[in-house]
Design a protein around this motif. Structure first.
Motif, short mmCIF file in Angstrom:
data_model
loop_
_atom_site.label_atom_id
_atom_site.label_comp_id
_atom_site.label_asym_id
_atom_site.label_seq_id
_atom_site.Cartn_x
_atom_site.Cartn_y
_atom_site.Cartn_z
N GLU A 23 0.82 -1.21 0.00
CA GLU A 23 0.00 0.00 0.00
C GLU A 23 0.85 1.26 0.00
OE1 GLU A 23 -2.63 -0.36 3.33
OE2 GLU A 23 -3.45 -2.26 2.61
N CYS B 58 -8.95 -1.99 -4.94
CA CYS B 58 -7.55 -1.79 -4.57
C CYS B 58 -7.06 -0.41 -5.02
CB CYS B 58 -6.66 -2.91 -5.08
SG CYS B 58 -6.12 -2.81 -6.78
N GLN B 59 -6.07 0.12 -4.30
CA GLN B 59 -5.52 1.45 -4.58
C GLN B 59 -4.91 1.53 -5.98
OE1 GLN B 59 -2.72 2.23 -1.49
NE2 GLN B 59 -4.28 2.72 0.03
N ALA B 60 -4.29 0.46 -6.43
CA ALA B 60 -3.66 0.47 -7.74
C ALA B 60 -4.72 0.69 -8.83
CB ALA B 60 -2.89 -0.81 -7.99
N CYS B 61 -5.88 0.06 -8.69
CA CYS B 61 -6.96 0.25 -9.66
C CYS B 61 -7.53 1.66 -9.55
CB CYS B 61 -8.06 -0.79 -9.45
SG CYS B 61 -7.60 -2.44 -10.01
N ILE C 252 3.72 2.72 -7.13
CA ILE C 252 2.37 2.30 -7.47
C ILE C 252 2.00 1.17 -6.52
CG2 ILE C 252 0.88 1.27 -9.23
CD1 ILE C 252 2.73 2.55 -11.32
N PRO C 253 0.89 1.31 -5.81
CA PRO C 253 0.49 0.25 -4.88
C PRO C 253 0.31 -1.08 -5.60
CG PRO C 253 -0.86 2.20 -4.57
CD PRO C 253 -0.06 2.43 -5.81
N ARG C 254 0.50 -2.15 -4.86
CA ARG C 254 0.32 -3.50 -5.40
C ARG C 254 -1.16 -3.74 -5.68
NH1 ARG C 254 -1.03 -8.55 -3.66
NH2 ARG C 254 -1.44 -7.89 -1.53
N HIS C 255 -1.46 -4.39 -6.80
CA HIS C 255 -2.84 -4.77 -7.10
C HIS C 255 -3.28 -5.84 -6.11
CE1 HIS C 255 -4.05 -2.73 -10.78
NE2 HIS C 255 -2.79 -2.79 -11.15
#
Length: 124
Positions: A73, A115-118, A85-88
């Motif tokens: 995160e 998720c944060q990456a999306c 970039i956060p992990r998916h």
């Protein structure tokens, strides 16, 4: 820390190969280079031990941040934050519901938001 472990392993393998080349050829240039790599292996292991100690300290002093870093995160302390970039996590499986691990009920991940990456990529 994984990268430091890999570096130590690769340097160690190179040093062993050079020592084997010295045994086969008797050429002292190979053993001299192997000795230089041995010093690099030692230094890489020192850096790895420092990184491990830093991880233990983070875990002890800020366990919530440790979990956020472990989960991808946020970057680990000391990592470059620019471009992180956060992990998916949107395809992570739940241990309780997907794998029938009954002891994992308190770790259920089914109700998590996107998720944060999306979200960053505009896919949420």
């Amino acid at each position: 820390m994984t990268n430091l472990q890999d570096a130590g392993r690769f340097l160690g393998n190179a040093a062993m190969a050079l020592r084997a080349a010295h045994v086969r050829t008797g050429d002292d240039r190979y053993s001299a280079l192997a000795a230089q790599l041995k010093a690099a292996v030692d230094h890489a292991r020192e850096l790895e031990n420092e990184a491990r100690a830093d991880l233990h300290e983070l875990h002890a002093t800020d366990p919530e941040r440790f979990v956020r870093c472990r989960e991808g995160e946020e970057p680990w302390p000391g990592e470059i934050a620019a471009g992180f970039i956060p992990r998916h996590t949107c395809r992570d499986e739940c241990l309780y519901h997907d794998h029938d691990v009954l002891d994992a009920i308190v770790q259920c991940t089914c109700g998590r938001p996107p998720c944060q990456a999306c979200e960053i990529g505009g896919k949420a």
